[in-house]
Structure formats: C-alpha cells, structure tokens
Motif scaffolding. Structure first.
Motif, PDB file in Angstrom:
ATOM      1  N   PHE A  28      14.780  -3.800  -4.814  1.00 21.28           N
ATOM      2  CA  PHE A  28      15.318  -5.096  -4.427  1.00 21.28           C
ATOM      3  C   PHE A  28      15.013  -5.379  -2.959  1.00 21.28           C
ATOM      4  O   PHE A  28      15.406  -4.616  -2.074  1.00 21.28           O
ATOM      5  CB  PHE A  28      16.817  -5.149  -4.713  1.00 21.28           C
ATOM      6  N   SER A  29      14.269  -6.476  -2.749  1.00 22.71           N
ATOM      7  CA  SER A  29      13.789  -6.977  -1.460  1.00 22.71           C
ATOM      8  C   SER A  29      12.391  -6.441  -1.186  1.00 22.71           C
ATOM      9  O   SER A  29      12.076  -5.279  -1.488  1.00 22.71           O
ATOM     10  CB  SER A  29      14.722  -6.599  -0.303  1.00 22.71           C
ATOM     11  N   GLN A  30      11.523  -7.294  -0.596  1.00 27.78           N
ATOM     12  CA  GLN A  30      10.158  -6.881  -0.279  1.00 27.78           C
ATOM     13  C   GLN A  30       9.876  -7.121   1.209  1.00 27.78           C
ATOM     14  O   GLN A  30       9.094  -7.996   1.564  1.00 27.78           O
ATOM     15  CB  GLN A  30       9.136  -7.596  -1.146  1.00 27.78           C
ATOM     16  N   PRO A  31      10.520  -6.345   2.073  1.00 27.56           N
ATOM     17  CA  PRO A  31      10.268  -6.482   3.505  1.00 27.56           C
ATOM     18  C   PRO A  31       8.870  -5.999   3.862  1.00 27.56           C
ATOM     19  O   PRO A  31       8.199  -5.330   3.073  1.00 27.56           O
ATOM     20  CB  PRO A  31      11.329  -5.574   4.126  1.00 27.56           C
ATOM     21  N   GLU A  32       8.428  -6.338   5.061  1.00 26.92           N
ATOM     22  CA  GLU A  32       7.121  -5.881   5.532  1.00 26.92           C
ATOM     23  C   GLU A  32       7.042  -4.360   5.539  1.00 26.92           C
ATOM     24  O   GLU A  32       5.976  -3.787   5.294  1.00 26.92           O
ATOM     25  CB  GLU A  32       6.844  -6.440   6.927  1.00 26.92           C
ATOM     26  N   MET A  33       8.168  -3.707   5.808  1.00 32.51           N
ATOM     27  CA  MET A  33       8.169  -2.242   5.810  1.00 32.51           C
ATOM     28  C   MET A  33       7.802  -1.670   4.448  1.00 32.51           C
ATOM     29  O   MET A  33       7.126  -0.647   4.354  1.00 32.51           O
ATOM     30  CB  MET A  33       9.539  -1.714   6.255  1.00 32.51           C
ATOM     31  N   LEU A  34       8.231  -2.324   3.371  1.00 28.43           N
ATOM     32  CA  LEU A  34       7.892  -1.859   2.027  1.00 28.43           C
ATOM     33  C   LEU A  34       6.406  -2.065   1.757  1.00 28.43           C
ATOM     34  O   LEU A  34       5.735  -1.186   1.193  1.00 28.43           O
ATOM     35  CB  LEU A  34       8.730  -2.580   0.981  1.00 28.43           C
ATOM     36  N   LYS A  35       5.892  -3.215   2.151  1.00 30.71           N
ATOM     37  CA  LYS A  35       4.464  -3.472   1.965  1.00 30.71           C
ATOM     38  C   LYS A  35       3.631  -2.429   2.715  1.00 30.71           C
ATOM     39  O   LYS A  35       2.634  -1.914   2.196  1.00 30.71           O
ATOM     40  CB  LYS A  35       4.126  -4.881   2.447  1.00 30.71           C
ATOM     41  N   SER A  36       4.059  -2.105   3.940  1.00 28.92           N
ATOM     42  CA  SER A  36       3.333  -1.106   4.741  1.00 28.92           C
ATOM     43  C   SER A  36       3.392   0.262   4.088  1.00 28.92           C
ATOM     44  O   SER A  36       2.388   0.998   4.069  1.00 28.92           O
ATOM     45  CB  SER A  36       3.916  -1.040   6.154  1.00 28.92           C
ATOM     46  N   TRP A  37       4.559   0.596   3.549  1.00 29.94           N
ATOM     47  CA  TRP A  37       4.698   1.909   2.891  1.00 29.94           C
ATOM     48  C   TRP A  37       3.789   1.990   1.670  1.00 29.94           C
ATOM     49  O   TRP A  37       3.121   3.012   1.455  1.00 29.94           O
ATOM     50  CB  TRP A  37       6.154   2.142   2.480  1.00 29.94           C
ATOM     51  N   LEU A  38       3.753   0.929   0.859  1.00 25.14           N
ATOM     52  CA  LEU A  38       2.899   0.926  -0.325  1.00 25.14           C
ATOM     53  C   LEU A  38       1.431   1.089   0.061  1.00 25.14           C
ATOM     54  O   LEU A  38       0.678   1.838  -0.580  1.00 25.14           O
ATOM     55  CB  LEU A  38       3.104  -0.373  -1.114  1.00 25.14           C
ATOM     56  N   GLU A  39       1.026   0.404   1.109  1.00 25.52           N
ATOM     57  CA  GLU A  39      -0.361   0.520   1.561  1.00 25.52           C
ATOM     58  C   GLU A  39      -0.669   1.943   2.022  1.00 25.52           C
ATOM     59  O   GLU A  39      -1.745   2.492   1.728  1.00 25.52           O
ATOM     60  CB  GLU A  39      -0.619  -0.468   2.699  1.00 25.52           C
TER      61      GLU A  39
END
Length: 393
Positions: free
Chosen positions: A156-167
């Motif tokens: 739940f929630s898609q902050p920039e930190m999550l996008k960076s972690w996925l990358e």
C-alpha cells in the motif's frame, strides 16, 4: 457458527462477521465473509495468554481452533497494519513464511495474500542491528520475497523510495504495479458484487513514507471496509496505530475529492488503544478535545454505531487520569461524548467484555439489519443488540 437466533430472520440470511480479540494493549481482528473468506488484521499472541488464569486470550489456540473446525490450514489475507510488536508479537510462530523453510510445516497457517504498507518493505534494519524487532525483520523479508515472486502480496502506497528499491532489486516498477494500491483506491480482488465487501484504502499517503522515518505510525494501514447485504451497506473503519495529524489528512483529502461517503462508519476500531494522540497531542484534564477534522470524522458515525477500543480495561479513577500510557480515560470520555451525539450504540473495550476476569472476542454480525453485537458469544445468552439498518445502496 456461534450465532443462533431462531426468532431473528437475519440469522438465516446472509451475514458477515467481524471479530475483535482481547490481546491487552494490542491489535488482532478478523473479518469472516459470508462466502467463507477470512481476512485477519494484525496478530498479537501473548505467551502469558497461554496461562489458565490470564485474562488475555490464547490467540493461537483460539484462531487455530476456528480454522480447524472448518478444516482449513490457510487464510485469504493477513493485513499487517504496521510492524510494531503490539501488532505482530509471536505471529511468525503461527503463520507459514514462504521465504524460509524454517518457518514452514508443523501446522503453520498459510497466507494466500499478505498486505503491508510500503514502509514495511523499505525499512533497512537487520536482525543483528535490531534484535528486539526480529519478527518485523522476518515479515519484511517475507514481503520482499513475495514481491520478487510477483504474487501473494499487496503493498500500500507507491512512494519514490519503493520505486528506487524495486529498481535496485532489478524488478521493473511496471512489472509490480498491479501489486500496489494507493490511498484513495479500493483493493483489487474483493467487490461488493462478488464478496459483499470492498476495502477502501485511506492511508498511507506517499508523503508518510518519503517524508523520513518509514517505521512510524503515520505509515500504518487505514481502511474503510464496506459491506453490502441485500442492498444495505455497513461501514467499518479499521485503523492501525495512527495519529490525529494523519486522521486530519484523511478527512481533508477525502473531502477535497468529494468522497465524504468514505468517511462514514457504523463500527470504528479506534487507533492506538484509546490513546489521546489519535485525537489531539494534548490529553486534556478530564476530556481530550479532538482536533477540528478529527471531530468531523467522529461525527461521520451513523446512528446505532459502535466504537471499539482494543486495549486494557479503562478505569474511571484518579490514578487513571494521571497515567501516561494508553488507554487514556480522557480519550474515552471524548469518544463517548461524540458517540452519544450521533446516537451511537456502545463504546466497548476488548479486555472488559463480558468481564475483566475472562474477556472473550467481540463478535459483530453484518446483515441486512446493519451491524449487531452478538452478545450470545460474549455473555452466554442469546441476545442480539441491534442497530438501525444503514441506507440501501
């Protein structure tokens, strides 16, 4: 299962159940849908609850027995609102974790889908660094493992930190987007038409994670759970530990999007064990005064509504007015005041019902008559405390 009222037509009709368990100052609740699906919110098992003379429930035994009676070794959803110990203690002894064979087999309960806030994926402490939060680290590892698998997880929630972690993990964001739900969206996989329920996510907001400390209560899950039976809707406000600032954000944002219907509640599981911090940073002498938008949220309660405090008993004594840790009698006085204003039914404390010596799970039935406290379960007598039916549609 325990609800037997041959003179009440709703007992024979479709119904859902909400169970709230007495685990002292902690949280565990369960939704049992009419189609048999089970959704557990948090899981706090107290070892001392295994003692015969201890008021707190033996949670593992109790829920284990419920599932065994249905010949089930699984649940449909485990939603961890956040990673504090009062929400996850000893949960890794009960559930099966896919990421490590050490936590599999031996009668562990399987989880079809794990729900976590993005903050639980992103926190960086290790077992060595944070030994007193070992279970949190295990759940973080489980969430990350399921994200890598691409199934059995909802974040739940898609902050920039999550996008960076996925990358960083070489997981393209677009390949995992379908596993992410944002504030202001309903959760895929459940619907009023198919299941008689939908889960509307109020929080966390992106700013609650990207803003700094990802473990704080501001990043906890908050839902309006909407049930529908025979065209009649009943709303359950399920709140993880949260603060008044977050609740004001929710009211402000929901009104901005002209979505006030999502603020209505017939049952409110209040945050943080009746702490005044969910109402106002100042406790007050005799009664906590809610911040303006928190007051609005309290007034969105419907006639015949219930409020539940998942907490220790709340004494009305001189000492209670002085204590620092929740539950706070001043907060209870506030909740009771506004519950009375809306024509609500009862303020209930999990560790007080039916008595403080041996409290039992609160069981609420959701039918075409609205939300009803099943006092047969709690008091050993077959009485249904009914509230007026909510609006249809």
């Amino acid at each position: 299962m325990l609800y037997k009222d041959q003179n009440n037509s709703s007992s024979k009709a479709e119904k859902h159940k909400i169970l709230v368990y007495p685990v002292q100052n902690g949280d565990t609740s369960q939704i049992v849908l009419s189609n048999g699906k089970r959704i557990i919110f948090d899981f706090r098992h107290l070892k001392l609850g295994e003692e015969e003379d201890e008021p707190a429930i033996n949670l593992k035994e109790h829920i284990g027995r419920e599932l065994a009676e249905e010949k089930r070794d699984n649940i449909d959803v485990l939603a961890l609102t956040h990673g504090d110990k009062d929400h996850i203690s000893n949960s890794t002894e009960f559930f099966e974790l896919r990421h490590n064979p050490k936590y599999q087999g031996n009668g562990r309960i399987k989880i079809a889908e794990l729900w976590v806030p993005a903050a639980m994926v992103l926190e960086t402490s290790t077992l060595d660094q944070w030994k007193n939060r070992a279970e949190f680290v295990l759940w973080r590892q489980e969430a990350r493992y399921r994200l890598h698998e691409g199934k059995g997880i909802r974040v739940f929630s898609q902050p920039e930190m999550l996008k960076s972690w996925l990358e960083k993990e070489k997981l393209p964001f677009e390949s995992r987007r379908h596993l992410i739900t944002n504030a202001g969206e309903t959760v895929p996989g459940f619907s009023l038409a198919k299941d008689g329920v939908e889960f509307f996510c109020h929080s966390p907001f992106v700013k609650h994670v990207d803003g700094g400390d990802v473990l704080r209560n501001e990043a906890a899950l908050i839902f309006q759970v909407r049930f529908e039976v025979a065209g009649v809707q009943t709303n359950y406000l399920a709140v993880g530990d949260s603060t008044c600032d977050v609740l004001e954000d929710i009211v402000r944002t929901t009104k901005l999007h002209r979505n006030e219907d999502r603020l209505k509640w017939d049952l409110f599981n209040i945050p943080h064990h009746c702490s005044h911090h969910a109402l106002n940073p100042e406790k007050g002498e005799n009664e906590t005064i809610p911040l303006p938008l928190v007051k609005e949220l309290l007034l969105y309660g419907q006639k015949g509504a219930y409020i539940v405090s998942s907490s220790k008993p709340i004494a009305n004594s001189r000492e209670a007015y002085q204590q620092k840790q929740p539950p706070h009698i001043q907060a209870k006085n506030c909740y009771q005041k506004y519950l009375n204003q809306i024509g609500g039914r009862r303020f209930l404390v999990t560790m007080e019902e039916p008595n403080v010596q041996k409290p039992q799970p609160l069981e609420f039935c959701i039918t075409d008559k609205g939300v009803n406290l099943n006092t047969f379960t709690n008091y050993g007598v077959n009485i249904i405390v009914s509230s007026p039916a909510p609006r249809a549609g």
